[in-house]
Design an enzyme around this catalytic site. Structure first.
Site, PDB file in Angstrom:
ATOM      1  N   TYR A   1      -3.478 -10.086 -21.252  1.00 27.30           N
ATOM      2  CA  TYR A   1      -2.475 -10.967 -20.645  1.00 27.30           C
ATOM      3  C   TYR A   1      -2.994 -12.399 -20.568  1.00 27.30           C
ATOM      4  O   TYR A   1      -2.237 -13.363 -20.683  1.00 27.30           O
ATOM      5  CB  TYR A   1      -2.065 -10.461 -19.252  1.00 27.30           C
ATOM      6  CG  TYR A   1      -0.854  -9.562 -19.300  1.00 27.30           C
ATOM      7  CD1 TYR A   1      -0.944  -8.275 -19.812  1.00 27.30           C
ATOM      8  CD2 TYR A   1       0.392 -10.016 -18.854  1.00 27.30           C
ATOM      9  CE1 TYR A   1       0.165  -7.448 -19.878  1.00 27.30           C
ATOM     10  CE2 TYR A   1       1.508  -9.191 -18.916  1.00 27.30           C
ATOM     11  CZ  TYR A   1       1.391  -7.922 -19.428  1.00 27.30           C
ATOM     12  OH  TYR A   1       2.498  -7.108 -19.492  1.00 27.30           O
TER      13      TYR A   1
ATOM     14  N   ARG B   1     -18.710   8.644   0.880  1.00 26.96           N
ATOM     15  CA  ARG B   1     -19.748   7.767   0.348  1.00 26.96           C
ATOM     16  C   ARG B   1     -20.997   7.800   1.215  1.00 26.96           C
ATOM     17  O   ARG B   1     -20.970   8.193   2.383  1.00 26.96           O
ATOM     18  CB  ARG B   1     -19.213   6.362   0.158  1.00 26.96           C
ATOM     19  CG  ARG B   1     -18.489   6.339  -1.183  1.00 26.96           C
ATOM     20  CD  ARG B   1     -18.070   5.004  -1.579  1.00 26.96           C
ATOM     21  NE  ARG B   1     -16.861   4.652  -0.862  1.00 26.96           N
ATOM     22  CZ  ARG B   1     -16.030   3.716  -1.295  1.00 26.96           C
ATOM     23  NH1 ARG B   1     -16.275   3.083  -2.403  1.00 26.96           N
ATOM     24  NH2 ARG B   1     -14.960   3.428  -0.614  1.00 26.96           N
TER      25      ARG B   1
ATOM     26  N   SER C   1      -6.408   1.338  -5.228  1.00 22.93           N
ATOM     27  CA  SER C   1      -6.988   2.445  -6.014  1.00 22.93           C
ATOM     28  C   SER C   1      -7.810   3.336  -5.097  1.00 22.93           C
ATOM     29  O   SER C   1      -8.500   2.821  -4.219  1.00 22.93           O
ATOM     30  CB  SER C   1      -7.930   1.945  -7.126  1.00 22.93           C
ATOM     31  OG  SER C   1      -8.475   3.055  -7.819  1.00 22.93           O
TER      32      SER C   1
ATOM     33  N   TYR D   1     -11.816   7.148 -12.994  1.00 23.72           N
ATOM     34  CA  TYR D   1     -11.957   5.854 -12.309  1.00 23.72           C
ATOM     35  C   TYR D   1     -12.544   4.814 -13.266  1.00 23.72           C
ATOM     36  O   TYR D   1     -11.996   3.727 -13.437  1.00 23.72           O
ATOM     37  CB  TYR D   1     -12.858   6.040 -11.098  1.00 23.72           C
ATOM     38  CG  TYR D   1     -13.022   4.813 -10.235  1.00 23.72           C
ATOM     39  CD1 TYR D   1     -11.961   4.317  -9.484  1.00 23.72           C
ATOM     40  CD2 TYR D   1     -14.257   4.165 -10.132  1.00 23.72           C
ATOM     41  CE1 TYR D   1     -12.119   3.204  -8.665  1.00 23.72           C
ATOM     42  CE2 TYR D   1     -14.427   3.059  -9.315  1.00 23.72           C
ATOM     43  CZ  TYR D   1     -13.353   2.583  -8.577  1.00 23.72           C
ATOM     44  OH  TYR D   1     -13.514   1.478  -7.768  1.00 23.72           O
TER      45      TYR D   1
ATOM     46  N   THR E   1      -4.778   6.567   0.438  1.00 24.50           N
ATOM     47  CA  THR E   1      -6.130   6.512   1.022  1.00 24.50           C
ATOM     48  C   THR E   1      -6.238   5.405   2.071  1.00 24.50           C
ATOM     49  O   THR E   1      -7.192   5.372   2.833  1.00 24.50           O
ATOM     50  CB  THR E   1      -7.237   6.290  -0.057  1.00 24.50           C
ATOM     51  OG1 THR E   1      -6.960   5.081  -0.764  1.00 24.50           O
ATOM     52  CG2 THR E   1      -7.295   7.451  -1.043  1.00 24.50           C
TER      53      THR E   1
ATOM     54  N   ASP F   1       0.862  -1.186   0.000  1.00 24.94           N
ATOM     55  CA  ASP F   1       0.000   0.000   0.000  1.00 24.94           C
ATOM     56  C   ASP F   1       0.898   1.236   0.000  1.00 24.94           C
ATOM     57  O   ASP F   1       1.957   1.231   0.627  1.00 24.94           O
ATOM     58  CB  ASP F   1      -0.886   0.013   1.264  1.00 24.94           C
ATOM     59  CG  ASP F   1      -2.192   0.749   1.039  1.00 24.94           C
ATOM     60  OD1 ASP F   1      -2.127   1.959   0.736  1.00 24.94           O
ATOM     61  OD2 ASP F   1      -3.260   0.135   1.148  1.00 24.94           O
TER      62      ASP F   1
ATOM     63  N   THR G   1     -20.203  -1.727  -1.655  1.00 19.79           N
ATOM     64  CA  THR G   1     -19.949  -2.598  -0.500  1.00 19.79           C
ATOM     65  C   THR G   1     -19.711  -1.724   0.729  1.00 19.79           C
ATOM     66  O   THR G   1     -19.163  -0.630   0.610  1.00 19.79           O
ATOM     67  CB  THR G   1     -18.726  -3.491  -0.791  1.00 19.79           C
ATOM     68  OG1 THR G   1     -19.012  -4.243  -1.979  1.00 19.79           O
ATOM     69  CG2 THR G   1     -18.430  -4.453   0.344  1.00 19.79           C
TER      70      THR G   1
HETATM   71  N1  UDP Z   1     -24.907  10.343  -1.778  1.00 21.08           N
HETATM   72  C1  UDP Z   1     -25.740  11.141  -1.018  1.00 21.08           C
HETATM   73  N2  UDP Z   1     -25.221  11.793   0.070  1.00 21.08           N
HETATM   74  C2  UDP Z   1     -23.928  11.663   0.464  1.00 21.08           C
HETATM   75  C3  UDP Z   1     -23.081  10.837  -0.296  1.00 21.08           C
HETATM   76  C4  UDP Z   1     -23.597  10.178  -1.408  1.00 21.08           C
HETATM   77  O1  UDP Z   1     -26.937  11.284  -1.318  1.00 21.08           O
HETATM   78  O2  UDP Z   1     -23.536  12.303   1.466  1.00 21.08           O
HETATM   79  C5  UDP Z   1     -25.469   9.645  -2.941  1.00 21.08           C
HETATM   80  C6  UDP Z   1     -24.646   9.792  -4.222  1.00 21.08           C
HETATM   81  O3  UDP Z   1     -25.029  10.948  -4.933  1.00 21.08           O
HETATM   82  C7  UDP Z   1     -25.024   8.509  -4.951  1.00 21.08           C
HETATM   83  C8  UDP Z   1     -25.262   7.510  -3.820  1.00 21.08           C
HETATM   84  O4  UDP Z   1     -25.481   8.273  -2.644  1.00 21.08           O
HETATM   85  O5  UDP Z   1     -26.233   8.681  -5.660  1.00 21.08           O
HETATM   86  C9  UDP Z   1     -24.112   6.566  -3.596  1.00 21.08           C
HETATM   87  O6  UDP Z   1     -22.957   7.345  -3.520  1.00 21.08           O
HETATM   88  P1  UDP Z   1     -21.545   6.782  -3.076  1.00 21.08           P
HETATM   89  O7  UDP Z   1     -20.606   7.936  -3.095  1.00 21.08           O
HETATM   90  O8  UDP Z   1     -21.699   6.023  -1.815  1.00 21.08           O
HETATM   91  O9  UDP Z   1     -21.114   5.726  -4.180  1.00 21.08           O
HETATM   92  P2  UDP Z   1     -21.368   5.569  -5.751  1.00 21.08           P
HETATM   93  O10 UDP Z   1     -22.300   4.430  -5.831  1.00 21.08           O
HETATM   94  O11 UDP Z   1     -21.986   6.819  -6.319  1.00 21.08           O
HETATM   95  O12 UDP Z   1     -20.023   5.306  -6.300  1.00 21.08           O
END
Ligand code: UDP
Length: 315
Positions: free
Chosen positions: A162, A189, A78, A148, A38, A34, A178
């Site tokens: 590969y 998230r 990542s 990403y 992050t 690592d 997850t």
């Molecule tokens: N989201 C939200 N409030 C937050 C963070 C995320 O409403 O404080 C929403 C975001 O716009 C998305 C969903 O929750 O529609 C899941 O977001 P996350 O960032 O967890 O992961 P993603 O599935 O988008 O990669």
């Protein structure tokens, strides 16, 4: 029998550390790598004293060297949350491209089997719901999530190259949302945000109207699916995730219900650009090829996660 050796990149992250726990438990020698941009050493502090766990502080975007033989590689390094890859777009692209190249080279040299962490983001803002592995996706390459999504798509293409050209044994898991202990409180998230906001009596920030959907998989279920896929003989992508789809508003309400006595209220904020409107895995392949399906209900998984955030925020 000689102990199997596995290299796990991104080992100090949420998924990497849970995978390291699992392979240690199964009796493997685990090389954990690592660069800690992050990741957090706290996630692997309990592994550091073990003789079967060897940590390398290294960035896989640079040449990777491991002494001796190696049986397996799991490439989980990542930035993975939208706010992280917005802050670190170049590192995100490098770890998915150069990092994957170095590790596939290592797998080839060591005759190791390599499993890469791909993502439901390869489907972009999907026009098909639920998403089967055959769906090619709807990705904006130059949008904020493109760094990403395209790195992960490149990673899949390189891995298949590969596999077909060099006959490297490869596995591709497409991971859907997850959650569980060791997610960072402030990784941006939805679930870490909602739990920490509810615990601290702050506003719950639902982006947009909250009608966008996600399907949340508890981490132990995901780890089991990855373990089974690694030991299968299937080289094509497999979705691993929980097919129970809910709106983000419903997720926020379930968190509020769980956090007894909270004074938090739901507020709405702007929806980020290119935020997928729906997401739900079709897990027919995982069921048929691996005999895998998730076991944790959302209420069980949410409870464990709630207790983790409660403990973490009290520290
Ligand atoms: N989201 C939200 N409030 C937050 C963070 C995320 O409403 O404080 C929403 C975001 O716009 C998305 C969903 O929750 O529609 C899941 O977001 P996350 O960032 O967890 O992961 P993603 O599935 O988008 O990669």
């Amino acid at each position: 029998m000689e102990q199997k050796k596995i290299l796990i990149t991104g080992v100090a992250g949420f998924l990497g550390s849970h995978l390291a726990d699992r392979f240690i438990k199964e009796g493997y020698i685990v090389y954990g790598m690592d660069n800690l941009i992050t990741g957090d050493m706290a996630n692997i502090a309990h592994l550091m004293p073990l003789k079967d766990f060897i940590f390398y502080h290294h960035d896989v975007s640079k040449y990777v060297h491991i002494p001796g033989d190696l049986d397996y590689i799991l490439h989980f390094a990542s930035p993975a949350s939208p706010i992280d890859y917005l802050k670190m777009p170049i590192q995100t692209m490098k770890v998915g491209s150069l990092g994957t190249l170095h590790l596939l080279g290592l797998a080839k040299a060591k005759k190791a089997r390599m499993l890469i962490a791909s993502t439901s983001e390869v489907y972009g803002d999907p026009l098909v719901n639920p998403q089967p592995e055959e769906y090619w996706g709807n990705v904006n390459p130059i949008g904020p999530r493109g760094v990403y999504d395209e790195a992960k798509r490149f990673m899949e293409a390189l891995t298949m190259a590969y596999h077909t050209f060099h006959k490297v044994e490869t596995r591709i898991v497409r991971i859907f949302n997850t959650y569980g202990p060791r997610m960072r409180v402030n990784d941006g998230r939805a679930l870490p945000a909602f739990f920490s906001q509810a615990i601290e009596n702050k506003d719950i920030t639902v982006f947009g109207d909250g009608n966008q959907t996600r399907s949340f998989c508890y981490v132990d279920d995901l780890v089991e699916g990855i373990y089974m896929l690694l030991h299968s003989d299937y080289a094509y992508p497999v979705n691993i995730g929980n097919p129970e789809e809910i709106t983000i508003l419903q997720a926020a309400e379930e968190v509020l219900d769980m956090v007894k006595g909270t004074k938090s209220k739901i507020i709405h904020k702007g929806l980020p650009q290119d935020d997928p409107k729906v997401r739900r895995p079709n897990i027919t392949k995982a069921k048929e090829i691996l005999g895998w399906e998730p076991k944790f209900s959302r209420s069980e998984g949410f409870k464990i996660t709630y207790e983790y955030f409660l403990k973490t925020l009290k520290k």
